[in-house]
Design a protein around this motif. Structure first.
Motif, short mmCIF file in Angstrom:
data_model
loop_
_atom_site.label_atom_id
_atom_site.label_comp_id
_atom_site.label_asym_id
_atom_site.label_seq_id
_atom_site.Cartn_x
_atom_site.Cartn_y
_atom_site.Cartn_z
N GLU A 91 26.31 -41.90 46.29
CA GLU A 91 25.50 -40.80 46.79
C GLU A 91 25.14 -41.08 48.25
N PHE A 139 23.13 -38.88 51.51
CA PHE A 139 22.47 -37.68 51.99
C PHE A 139 22.60 -37.57 53.50
N HIS A 167 23.71 -33.64 50.00
CA HIS A 167 24.32 -34.85 49.44
C HIS A 167 25.82 -34.73 49.57
#
Length: 131
Positions: free
Chosen positions: A32, A34, A53
């Motif tokens: 992940e 962002f 994201h």
């Protein structure tokens, strides 16, 4: 044919998304990540969202893992990796790549200061696999 309830179908779909990275992951997985549009200087023309994201793929694709569902990008990849594992002449490395992406919806100002809404394809990585 009877369809399973929507909850069961949605749960099955989640299982097919692949592997998310954990702290000690070294296998191909989705990390992940962002992106804050303010941090990259795009807040003056992008109205919404403030970030997203984007995620990315990282990790190793060893040949002995070629047949694991969710790790191989396709059946073709799984078969090719099994052939490479048994044939020393086929020394091509597998790479950890996105196998499932989705669009990002943006609301932004164009060059003429008009507000525009668009969906940009393939901006969000949902799953990764080995090629």
């Amino acid at each position: 044919l009877l369809q399973p309830p929507a909850q069961e179908r949605a749960g099955h779909r989640v299982q097919r998304r692949g592997i998310d990275c954990t702290g000690d992951s070294w296998m191909c997985c989705r990390k992940e990540f962002f992106v804050d549009f303010k941090e990259i200087g795009w807040e003056d023309w992008i109205i919404q969202p403030e970030g997203y994201h984007m995620n990315y793929c990282a990790g190793l694709c060893p040949l002995h893992m070629a047949g694991i569902p969710g790790l191989a990008a396709s059946f073709h990849t799984a078969v090719l990796n099994l052939i490479k594992a048994s044939n020393a002449d086929a020394a091509v490395d597998s790479c950890c790549v996105p196998t499932q992406r989705r669009p990002l919806s943006l609301l932004y100002y164009d060059r003429d200061s008009n507000i525009v809404k668009t969906d940009i394809p393939d901006m969000i990585v949902d799953a990764c696999g080995c090629t």
